[in-house]
Design an enzyme around this catalytic site. Structure first.
Site, PDB file in Angstrom:
ATOM      1  N   ASP A 159       0.843  -1.200   0.000  1.00 56.50           N
ATOM      2  CA  ASP A 159       0.000   0.000   0.000  1.00 56.50           C
ATOM      3  C   ASP A 159       0.879   1.252   0.000  1.00 56.50           C
ATOM      4  OD1 ASP A 159      -2.324   1.818   0.774  1.00 56.50           O
ATOM      5  OD2 ASP A 159      -3.300  -0.123   0.957  1.00 56.50           O
ATOM      6  N   HIS A 226      -3.508   5.781   3.535  1.00 52.64           N
ATOM      7  CA  HIS A 226      -4.352   4.640   3.189  1.00 52.64           C
ATOM      8  C   HIS A 226      -3.846   3.330   3.798  1.00 52.64           C
ATOM      9  CE1 HIS A 226      -5.965   1.667   0.200  1.00 52.64           C
ATOM     10  NE2 HIS A 226      -6.996   2.488   0.161  1.00 52.64           N
ATOM     11  N   SER A 415     -11.326  -1.019  -0.495  1.00 49.99           N
ATOM     12  CA  SER A 415     -10.058  -1.014   0.254  1.00 49.99           C
ATOM     13  C   SER A 415     -10.274  -1.344   1.707  1.00 49.99           C
ATOM     14  CB  SER A 415      -9.405   0.366   0.176  1.00 49.99           C
ATOM     15  OG  SER A 415      -8.671   0.522  -0.998  1.00 49.99           O
TER      16      SER A 415
END
Length: 594
Positions: A159, A226, A415
């Site tokens: 990520d 994220h 996600s």
């Protein structure tokens, strides 16, 4: 109504109808775009040379070949393919692509696409985590914790990297920064051993223009942090009097940074998959703590590239389960990668009400659904989140560009759904370290429950149920013990047969009594017919099928009056699944010759 049994010929036909090789052409309904046709800018190609060619093994030969085509060699990947610089960003490099395709030494060529985080950030502690415990559409996680908490398992989060957070710090193991482009990395260089998230903020147009001339991104974007949000859902510290609970809260998180400004390249992501699972990547030290689970909450619109599929195949062959977010375009997932690659667990997102989230991709390639949240923005005050309580609450950071202070906020997206399944996979691996990626996938799908809401287009097996899934994974030794034992997992395909063997080296003859202890994992044991096959080929029926017996698993001891002539040799346990709809495996069995 219960499923009906099929005759042997029909069983064969049914099995053949659903089995296809990895590289089989898709049907017209599931057709995918050419992976060289894209709508976002890219500046490199990935070229795979055929085995045995000079370019496949020699950097100088590859460099010469690339130079003859007017381009320059960037680097060689872990897979052996090379990355070719185009010299500028483009959404179409047709002439160069065709030059490589026409080269008889080239096996494949594809754009080195930039993948994007698949979340829709908003601005909103355990009580907020409806996704773990609510009866309607939560994932029924708390009941699994008495059986497994993820201890001993490393989960790689491929990520944006990791920004320091006290609710995660105890869970982090050494990762790696795979961003090879110094211009996007924001850390002063390319690849290194520090996977710190440096921020993925962008100004409008920072990433070029799309095929229609529109700036990418279309507007300024703040840093998402994220990877830290994803990591919190999987393994945030629990029972520490703060923050949130992680699903596999005793697991470790290995942050691998691949996403930076403008996203992340296919070549970097593929190398990260290889390294995370214990494979070798040139120029990168060996991974000291290979991951048994990989989470990729990222993707882009394309068919599954050879580059991705090779990396994923390698990871699965090394025993690593790969979980991928389906994507947030409310489109068929068949056209989004790496969610459409073979062998991965592809995850759709559901809302707090149990519907397919409005943004989630869908389709026959979806394996499972999990909570992804669904929040809305106000129409009178644009940018205002009207239902933050319906998002997925996890670890984050306040920094708009570079890191600020730690915080928690709700996000929505596939996600957010994918790490729920990665966390569940970690619970399964911790309970049974020998479990295969295929068995992880089967268990999760077979123990799902129907969506409480609606899904148009296909949400896989339904909503994942952590407690049912973990409880279905029995590690109880076969009853009665045994002088001879086999603990190697053997799959029992739907409408198929699994056979496991034990060899007796005993001399002389057996008495008339043979005891057989079996431990079979299956979600509808009435499907199963079980036979013991003696060395002379004689079959002894241990269990018949029963369409009304819907209980999970077979853990039992059977006594067989066997021939006195069959002591030494190979004994087999044959397990047939004679109905459609469920699969399982022989977990272990033993044999006592008396």
């Amino acid at each position: 109504m219960r499923r009906t049994s099929l005759c042997a010929a029909a069983v064969s036909a049914a099995v053949l109808s659903v089995v296809s090789p990895v590289n089989a052409a898709p049907s017209p309904v599931q057709s995918q775009p050419d992976s060289t046709q894209v709508n976002r800018p890219f500046e490199r190609l990935i070229v795979g040379y055929k085995p045995g060619t000079a370019e496949a093994s020699s950097d100088s030969a590859a460099s010469d070949d690339v130079r003859q085509k007017g381009k320059s060699l960037h680097r060689r990947m872990a897979s052996g393919a090379v990355v070719v610089d185009l010299g500028s960003k483009t959404s179409n490099a047709d002439s160069t692509i065709q030059a490589f395709k026409a080269d008889p030494d080239v096996a494949y060529v594809e754009p080195d696409l930039l993948m994007q985080p698949l979340a829709d950030p908003n601005d909103t502690d355990y009580s907020r985590q409806w996704d773990l415990f609510e009866a309607t559409a939560g994932m029924n996680v708390p009941g699994a914790w008495s059986s497994s908490t993820g201890a001993g398992v490393t989960v790689a989060v491929i990520d944006t990297g990791y920004v320091a957070h006290s609710d995660l710090s105890a869970r982090i193991v050494a990762g790696y920064d795979f961003v090879s482009d110094a211009s996007r990395a924001r850390d002063g260089g390319g690849r290194d051993s520090n996977p710190a998230d440096e921020g993925d903020w962008m100004k409008a147009g920072d990433c070029g223009t799309d095929a229609n001339g529109n700036p990418v991104p279309a507007q300024d974007q703040n840093s998402s942090w994220h990877g830290t949000h994803v990591a919190g859902t999987i393994a945030a510290s629990t029972n520490n009097s703060k923050g949130i609970a992680g699903i596999a809260y005793d697991a470790k998180i290995q942050p691998l940074r691949v996403l930076a400004q403008c996203g992340g390249s296919t070549s970097d992501i593929a190398d990260a998959i290889t390294w995370a699972s214990g494979g070798t990547v040139s120029g990168v030290p060996a991974n000291p703590t290979p991951a048994k689970v990989i989470n990729m909450s990222l993707g882009g619109q394309s068919s599954c590239s050879t580059t991705y599929q090779n990396a994923i195949n390698g990871a699965i062959n090394r025993g690593t389960t790969v979980v991928v977010a389906a994507g947030n375009s409310n489109m068929n997932v068949a056209n989004f990668t790496p969610a459409n690659c073979s062998g991965v667990i592809t995850v759709a997102a559901t809302s707090r009400e149990g519907n397919k989230a409005f943004y989630s991709n869908y389709g026959s390639r979806i394996d499972i659904a999990a909570p992804g949240g669904e929040t809305r923005r106000g129409t009178d005050t644009p940018g205002t989140i009207t239902t933050p309580e319906n998002g997925i609450y996890s670890t984050l950071n306040t920094g708009a560009t570079t890191p600020g202070s730690e915080t928690y906020k709700p996000y929505q997206g596939t996600s957010m759904a994918a790490p729920h399944i990665a966390g569940l996979a970690a619970l399964l691996v911790a309970k049974k370290p020998s479990i295969t990626p295929a068995d992880v996938k089967t268990l999760i799908k077979n123990n799902a429950r129907p969506l409480p809401g609606t899904c148009s287009g296909g949400c896989g097996a339904g909503l994942a149920d952590a407690t049912k899934t973990v409880n279905a994974l029995t590690t109880t030794p076969p009853p009665s013990g045994g002088a001879l034992e086999n603990t190697t997992d053997v799959a029992i395909p739907d409408l198929g047969t699994g056979v496991s063997s034990i060899t007796s080296s005993a001399s002389g003859n057996a008495s008339s009594t043979v005891k057989v202890g079996v431990d079979i994992v299956h979600t509808y044991r009435g499907d199963l017919v079980i036979d013991l096959i003696a060395p002379d080929g004689t079959a002894y029926r241990l269990k018949n099928s029963s369409s009304s017996d819907s209980t999970d698993n077979v853990v039992a001891t059977y006594t067989v009056n066997a021939s006195s002539e069959v002591a030494a040799g190979t004994w087999k346990l044959r397990v047939q699944d004679v109905y459609s709809g469920d699969t399982g495996y022989i977990n272990a069995w033993n044999l006592t010759l008396q």
